[in-house]
Design an enzyme around this catalytic site. Sequence first.
Site, mmCIF file in Angstrom:
data_model
loop_
_atom_site.group_PDB
_atom_site.id
_atom_site.type_symbol
_atom_site.label_atom_id
_atom_site.label_comp_id
_atom_site.label_asym_id
_atom_site.label_seq_id
_atom_site.Cartn_x
_atom_site.Cartn_y
_atom_site.Cartn_z
ATOM 1 N N ASP A 210 -5.769 2.637 -3.513
ATOM 2 C CA ASP A 210 -7.027 2.632 -2.759
ATOM 3 C C ASP A 210 -7.231 3.880 -1.902
ATOM 4 O OD1 ASP A 210 -5.102 1.900 -0.958
ATOM 5 O OD2 ASP A 210 -6.122 0.106 -0.228
ATOM 6 N N ARG A 211 -6.156 4.678 -1.714
ATOM 7 C CA ARG A 211 -6.307 5.898 -0.914
ATOM 8 C C ARG A 211 -6.423 7.119 -1.808
ATOM 9 N NH1 ARG A 211 -2.625 5.744 4.479
ATOM 10 N NH2 ARG A 211 -3.192 3.637 5.099
ATOM 11 N N ASP B 151 -1.047 1.442 -4.028
ATOM 12 C CA ASP B 151 -1.937 0.473 -4.686
ATOM 13 C C ASP B 151 -3.265 1.078 -5.106
ATOM 14 O OD1 ASP B 151 -2.568 0.754 -2.001
ATOM 15 O OD2 ASP B 151 -3.537 -1.203 -1.898
ATOM 16 N N SER C 71 0.802 -1.221 0.000
ATOM 17 C CA SER C 71 0.000 0.000 0.000
ATOM 18 C C SER C 71 0.835 1.271 0.000
ATOM 19 C CB SER C 71 -0.944 -0.034 1.200
ATOM 20 O OG SER C 71 -1.809 1.058 1.178
ATOM 21 N N HIS C 72 0.796 2.022 1.073
ATOM 22 C CA HIS C 72 1.439 3.340 1.143
ATOM 23 C C HIS C 72 2.866 3.260 1.691
ATOM 24 C CE1 HIS C 72 -0.668 2.142 4.700
ATOM 25 N NE2 HIS C 72 0.152 2.864 5.417
ATOM 26 N N LYS D 230 -11.372 0.032 -0.580
ATOM 27 C CA LYS D 230 -11.460 1.468 -0.768
ATOM 28 C C LYS D 230 -10.930 1.812 -2.158
ATOM 29 C CE LYS D 230 -7.442 2.034 2.147
ATOM 30 N NZ LYS D 230 -7.170 1.583 3.496
ATOM 31 N N ASP E 195 -2.369 6.470 -3.416
ATOM 32 C CA ASP E 195 -1.229 5.784 -2.792
ATOM 33 C C ASP E 195 -0.678 4.672 -3.679
ATOM 34 O OD1 ASP E 195 -3.266 3.949 -2.513
ATOM 35 O OD2 ASP E 195 -2.514 3.207 -0.593
HETATM 36 C C1 G1P Z 1 -3.660 1.979 8.225
HETATM 37 C C2 G1P Z 1 -4.849 2.894 8.381
HETATM 38 C C3 G1P Z 1 -6.125 2.106 8.196
HETATM 39 C C4 G1P Z 1 -6.108 1.414 6.837
HETATM 40 C C5 G1P Z 1 -4.846 0.584 6.703
HETATM 41 C C6 G1P Z 1 -4.708 -0.031 5.322
HETATM 42 O O1 G1P Z 1 -3.681 0.966 9.205
HETATM 43 O O2 G1P Z 1 -4.838 3.543 9.636
HETATM 44 O O3 G1P Z 1 -7.231 2.971 8.309
HETATM 45 O O4 G1P Z 1 -7.225 0.600 6.671
HETATM 46 O O5 G1P Z 1 -3.695 1.383 6.947
HETATM 47 O O6 G1P Z 1 -4.613 0.943 4.322
HETATM 48 P P1 G1P Z 1 -2.816 1.050 10.548
HETATM 49 O O7 G1P Z 1 -1.395 1.256 10.132
HETATM 50 O O8 G1P Z 1 -3.323 2.246 11.315
HETATM 51 O O9 G1P Z 1 -3.082 -0.244 11.260
HETATM 52 ZN ZN ZN Z 2 -3.338 1.403 -0.140
#
Ligand code: G1P
Ligand code: ZN
Length: 544
Positions: free
Chosen positions: A282-283, A280, A113-114, A377, A278
């Site tokens: 989804d954000r 992947d 992801s991010h 998302k 981000d």
């Molecule tokens: C974080 C975000 C959460 C999101 C997740 C995946 O998780 O806070 O809302 O669903 O990334 O993108 P966290 O690192 O807080 O567990």
């Molecule tokens: Zn992501």
Amino acid sequence: MSIRTVNTQPFNDQKPGTSGLRKAVTVFQQPHYLENFTQSIFNSLEDLQGKTLVLGGDGRYYNRQAIQTILKMAAANSVGRILVGLKGILSTPAASAIIRKNQAYGGIILSASHNPGGINGDFGIKYNISNGGPAPEKVTEAIFAHTKTITQYQILESADINLDHVGSFKLGTMDIEVIDSVIPYLELMESLFDFNLIRNLLSKGDFSICIDSLHAVTGPYAKAIFEGKLGAKTGTVINEVPLEDFGGGHPDPNLVYAKSLVDILFADNAPDFGAASDGDGDRNMILGRNFFVNPSDSLAVITANAHLVKGYKNGLTGVARSMPTSGAVDRVAEKLGINFFETPTGWKFFGNLLDADQATICGEESFGTSSNHIREKDGLWAVLFWLNIVAVRGESVEQIVKSHWQEYGRNFYSRHDYEEVATEGANELVNHIRSQFDTLKGKQFGNYTVNYVDDFSYTDPIDGSVTTNQGIRIIFTDKSRIIFRLSGTGTKGATLRVYLESYEPDVTKQDLDTQKALKELINIAEEIAQIKKFTNREIPTVIT
Ligand code: G1P
Ligand code: ZN
């Protein structure tokens, strides 16, 4: 081609977190590490034989190698057919859409992801079920249980598959289809939003936008949609080429990591609208000219304006938000008279509500919003939703948000992240707060009095499953909140998240700077949790 059975031993660190298994690339590169987890996924799926799976990732380093391994293992485990993204690429929302459209049995998404990518970055793998959404906890628990007892895995001995062209192949008895997901994703978006209206807005030249793909997965999708289909001028999508290391950047669309976009939107002569996605896809982060839309506000505005948008004009059954997300959307749900749910952090908790048609739109404060069109998302979905609203209302992003505050009041909201702190200190901090549970209730801090303190737990209204310890909540008598949580997606040390929220109904006080408005709560959080002492940090890494 023969199937090889390889002896292996369990790794003791393969417990999926908030969103799948995420580790440093170097951890995944250990012999058998990816294979063990993949085989554990297959072992937990009892009737996998002959079924269709979807496979793809965000294009980060190790994506291609991992896909080749997983394809050969799937063939050896009697999977019937695999739909794999062209060049191994599928954004997370596109993967969800493809699973649903093809009524696949499930999918494997490769993404962190991010988190940063590249040889020194992170990699990740997660399993999605047939509704297109992240596996619920009972499935991830079953996978985890298999990782603890695994002794061997199966893999087909064969050459790599060419993923650079759309086409069909055979691998052993398994069919492979290499698919381009941009077109089906674009068509899904077109079915939800009024593309003619948005095209009118973008092609006239008096409303300019800038879409930053941060060298991550959304580039090809955003190019096709905004520049190709919606008539935005060439160059509207920036950093549009997906790179294995995201160009060295941190593909997290927030005010710190997407700073170059923020600078563009806060410059003189800035565009009217900006957005970033981000790693992947989804954000999303939404910006107006010189204006940042807090993700919690974005969810509230989207919900309040959904009746203006083609795909949602017949009304919403309900809305769901993660617990730390601000209460802005709660007020909209109340006014609309629709269902409202508060779930733990992580998209997997929305799946049951969406499947049961109890909620239509869901969102998280962490720049995530989506609806029942998929079970993930969806960053570009949120961008299109905003553009559709702007096109209908003919107002600027700032005007739309401010008139929302005028109507509903403003939830001042901020998240302070302390990234990569020592795990021991973070655990001590949590224990320190827990030790005050009994004494905090009723305690006064300046203007604020503690109403109650708890560890958030959630009972799923559809299947009755219970999830505990989802964040410590300190709730004040005026409903202001401070929430403490440890991240479940970080890969180095611990990340502490402090969520702060207060409510301001008075329009004349809504223009205050967020950090100033929350100053007193920020100080109370420090007083209760001793953040500086336990994290050894003077200031947060990221403030949203
Ligand atoms: C974080 C975000 C959460 C999101 C997740 C995946 O998780 O806070 O809302 O669903 O990334 O993108 P966290 O690192 O807080 O567990
Ligand atoms: Zn992501």
